[in-house]
Design a protein around this motif. Structure first.
Motif: not given
Length: 905
Positions: A589-591, A630-633, A659-662
């Motif tokens: 996930x990339x927020x 920035x990672x996360x949902x 969520x972890x980043x990607x």
């Protein structure tokens, strides 16, 4: 052409059965027909066993495709399987296996079920089982050529989303069954996907299905083009489109059927790669580890950014012009020889679609059906980039009004009926904004808060002279039509029922307006209108002096945000004219993505989970720029891109996401030029054009049905053409430029006109006249009170209860669209406003403001509209020409209100 199931390329249905009739009868004579019908092969037969003695699969009965899936899925996963049997005596016993079991006895005995690998093992042992096939899709027996009820089942009876091969087979079935009404064309190829099973690369056909009465004559009729699911993970378009075609053929759309004597409907399967990416055999560059629909084509490019649209062109894209560098059609059979190899490699799908769709002489209307994430509206209708005259704008308004009525009558009850399914689907897909309003409309910027170049809808609406189809176009966004989670998009029958019915209404209303055209005439009450033309707002390709030393640099990078944040630096030199940035998710996930200027200012940001970050910056500050992710949902509230924040539910303590980043994929390009860039760097010549926004006002005059219109020059005004015998020679006057503002004769003539009782409308740089004018309170406004600013969009920030804006909905605010006349969304759109204190002190009545200043209002008989018809911007690359104007439907409504005119529907 899509690959066959078998490695040797033979058609499944021409292959001999593994068990011939002679072999079967011989075995039956030895062992007894009844026993063999219900039992498995004997130990002396071809049965094989594992080391532990368990029964193993009879692989020769599995097609190559099923064998691949069998070998790659987990033991507990269920595989959609078509089981063919010698006859129907075995079917009762087979139905004990699997889920979603269906059986048929024609055109041969078969069972469909979702089977585990262990169940496939056991079923393959039955002597009378002749073949097992992988059978994805909505209809259990499409690989069996069995359509007992419907070719494309209603969603409640469907097993899954419609498969690509299934759609083509079904459409070609209709063409065979209704040869006078349906024609299916397969042509060209997509970039394609790697194939895990064969180790090769598979490209897929582009497909167009034509529907009309006497379909052979469709080229002689106005047509409606429906682009279905150009983003492969937005399924509603194709799910609705093929069902709508079937409904017409089955007599369930009598109105549409009656219009087909005079019109044709064209359905385009726009992105087979993004569709086929869900197939277990394929490998998508966008999602190499998952079998899921993807937004992109096989080149990992967004196909809705690669069309050769007049106006602004993004140098980061690959605009697919099949006529090649000289923009002249040298090969009627396909893309020309002067198409550069990069376009044939990356966007052959768009090249072929542009080529094929240009074969239609009269595309009256067109639509592009999309999907979005969460929204308060089930469907957003969007007027896109295009040059739409007054009659076309009337049709857009009528389409939206009629569609809204139908949604209230038909879709609102369905939303209530399937509210649980809709909520469940939203939750499962990581979306928490569930629609409560069936339908709303505005422009692209109004509805999803961004705009792009190179869209298919934008190209469909461009004038024929500028390489488009000249259609009146609406694009649609459907809520909860893809997923923000990492899992594949699951099929939800209730949700798809609502979505399919909703989009079919849009298709029906588009057909209606083509079959029963909107008049669109302007009723003035018998009044006369005058327009003052000026060469200062005209633009010509002859004026474009490009820098022959222009250079284009493209690059790609991966930004690692697995620890929450990542960044990539881009060095920008002093001669860079354009910086173009494109950020999408690669893995995880990339927020959010943001673009930081050398001085540390954030100049752009976008929620990447809900859409890609797609930015153009002209004349960027020299130095080191940064793209930060920035990672996360970053789960989005509202429609795509409308809320750039994160859901509170997705945040943990301290504002961090759970969520972890990607990783994010970054594409970026820079254009270096002194002055105007040379389009030759994109392997295209400059298309010739001569444009002026006055064209819209002239078309407005042509649409007047009960009055008159005249076009004057500045010198005509100076010579007294506005007043005759102390009375206005024309009841109303529109000025959209500042030519003559320094001429005392010109200003005095306009003052005399207003004093004589004429109504004056000032728009765009025409507002500059408020400085020297001394009538109707304008004497209290001086030149310093009139401001020219540039903004991302020319929009209304706030409105009052005023007749000038009462016909503009709460969602609508954009007055004209920028890309079609050369403007980026990098704060280039010119807007003229009047200081609010000065305006109200002069006796003005404020209708709308932007940036705190007055953008719409009236001052006695003078009406101001600060931005409607600006001249084209030639400073950016526009190889495919330029259009005259980009005024929107709400912009026209404000102009009509300013003139107190009505328009026929």
């Amino acid at each position: 052409m899509f690959p066959t199931d078998d490695a040797d390329g033979s058609d499944l249905f021409s292959r001999p059965s593994p068990v011939s009739r002679r072999a079967f009868l011989a075995s039956a004579g030895a062992a007894g027909t009844a026993g063999l019908a219900a039992g498995r092969t004997t130990a002396e037969s071809t049965e094989s066993t594992t080391d532990a003695g368990a029964t193993a699969v009879e692989r020769y009965k599995l097609t190559d495709e099923l064998e691949y899936v069998y070998d790659t899925v987990g033991s507990g996963e269920r595989i959609p399987t078509l089981v063919s049997a010698y006859d129907d005596r075995l079917l009762p016993e087979l139905t004990d296996y699997g889920t979603d079991v269906r059986t048929t006895d024609g055109p041969g005995a078969a069972m469909y079920a979702r089977l585990t690998t262990n169940e496939i093992d056991e079923i393959s042992q039955y002597f009378l089982v002749t073949r097992l096939q992988f059978s994805p899709g909505a209809n259990p027996f499409w690989k069996h050529y069995r359509y007992p009820d419907r070719v494309f089942p209603e969603p409640q009876n469907a097993l899954d989303y419609i498969a690509y091969e299934e759609a083509i087979d079904g459409l070609e079935h209709f063409a065979a069954e209704y040869p006078d009404r349906v024609n299916v064309k397969r042509f060209g190829n997509t970039p394609g996907l790697d194939n895990r099973r064969t180790g090769g690369h598979s490209a897929y056909d582009l497909v167009v299905a034509e529907l009309s009465n006497d379909v052979a004559s469709i080229q002689e009729k106005p047509v409606v083009v429906n682009s279905l699911s150009i983003h492969g993970d937005e399924r509603s378009g194709v799910e609705a489109g093929v069902r709508f075609l079937e409904n017409v053929l089955r007599g369930e759309e009598p109105d549409v059927e009656s219009w087909l004597d005079d019109i044709g409907l064209v359905f385009v399967l726009s992105n087979p790669d993004g569709w086929m990416a869900r197939h277990p055999e394929t490998v998508s560059a966008a999602s190499s580890t998952r079998d899921t629909f993807t937004r992109v084509n096989g080149s990992n490019l967004d196909p809705n950014r690669q069309y050769p649209t007049a106006g602004l062109v993004d140098p980061n894209k690959y605009p697919a012009e099949p006529n090649g560098q000289n923009l002249v059609n040298d090969d009627p059979g396909g893309p020309d020889d002067d198409v550069e190899s990069q376009y044939e490699q990356y966007v052959p799908d768009a090249l072929w679609l542009v080529h094929e769709l240009r074969a239609y002489d009269d595309v009256a209307y067109a639509s592009d059906f999309h999907g979005m994430y969460g929204s308060n509206h089930l469907v957003n209708s969007m007027q896109g980039n295009g040059e739409y005259g007054p009659r076309a704008q009337a049709a857009i308004d009528a389409l939206n009004e009629r569609t809204n009525e139908a949604y209230e009558a038909e879709i609102a009850p369905l939303m209530d009926q399937y509210s649980g399914d809709i909520s469940d689907a939203a939750s499962q897909r990581g979306i928490y904004d569930v629609p409560s309003v069936p339908y709303e409309w505005g422009t692209t910027a109004d509805t999803i808060n961004y705009n792009v170049t190179g869209s298919m809808g934008g190209w469909l609406g461009k004038t024929v002279e500028m390489g488009g189809l000249g259609a009146t176009v609406l694009s649609y966004e459907m809520a909860i039509d893809n997923a923000q989670t990492a899992s594949s998009v699951p099929f939800n029958a209730g949700l798809v029922t609502v979505q399919s019915e909703a989009y079919q209404i849009c298709m029906r209303e588009l057909a209606r307006v083509a079959g029963e055209p909107i008049d669109g005439g302007i009723e003035t009450g018998g009044r006369s209108l005058a327009i003052v033309d000026s060469p200062t707002v005209a633009r010509s390709s002859n004026d474009v002096a490009v820098d022959s030393a222009t250079t284009l640099s493209r690059d790609e990078a991966t930004i690692d945000a697995t620890r929450g944040r990542g960044r990539h630096r881009i060095r920008v030199g002093r001669d860079v004219h354009t910086l173009s940035i494109d950020v999408t998710e690669a893995t995880g996930p990339i927020a959010e993505a943001s673009l930081i200027a050398p001085d540390g200012t954030e100049v752009r940001s976008a929620p990447v989970r809900t859409r890609e970050a797609d930015w153009l910056v002209t004349d960027p500050e020299p130095g080191t720029w940064e793209v930060r992710v920035r990672g996360g949902s970053g789960r989005a509230r509202g429609v795509e891109g409308q809320d750039r924040g994160e859901s509170d539910r997705a945040r943990g303590e301290g504002g961090r996401t759970h969520d972890e980043g990607g990783t994010a994929a970054l594409r970026f390009s820079t254009v270096e030029a002194v002055g105007q860039p040379d389009p030759g760097i994109m392997d295209y010549d400059q298309r010739a054009y001569d444009v002026t926004p006055v064209t819209f006002l002239e078309e407005y005059g042509d649409a007047i049905v009960d009055g008159s219109a005249a076009t004057l020059s500045v010198s005509d005004v100076e010579s007294g053409a506005l007043v005759s015998g102390g009375e206005p020679a024309h009841d109303q006057l529109v000025l959209l430029h500042d030519d003559g503002v320094d001429s005392s004769a010109y200003v005095s003539a306009i003052e005399e006109y207003v004093s004589a009782g004429g109504d004056l409308v000032l728009t765009d740089s025409g507002l500059s006249l408020l400085g020297p004018l001394d009538v109707e309170g304008a004497g209290y406004i001086n030149s310093s009170h009139v401001n020219r600013t540039t903004r991302q969009f020319a929009k209304l920030d706030s409105t009052s209860n005023h007749e000038l804006v009462n016909h503009v909905s709460s969602l609508e605010s954009e007055l004209w669209t920028g890309p079609t006349i050369g403007y980026t969304t990098s704060n280039e759109s010119p807007v003229y406003t009047v200081n609010q204190n000065a305006f109200t002190s002069a006796g003005g009545d404020v209708a709308a403001t932007t940036g705190g200043d007055v953008i719409v209002g009236d001052l006695g008989s003078i009406t101001v509209v600060g931005s409607l018809l600006p001249p084209a911007n030639q400073s950016n690359m526009h190889p495919f020409g330029m259009e005259n104007f980009g005024i929107t439907a709400p912009g026209l409504r404000i102009l009509r209100a300013a003139l107190d005119h009505d328009q026929r529907r």
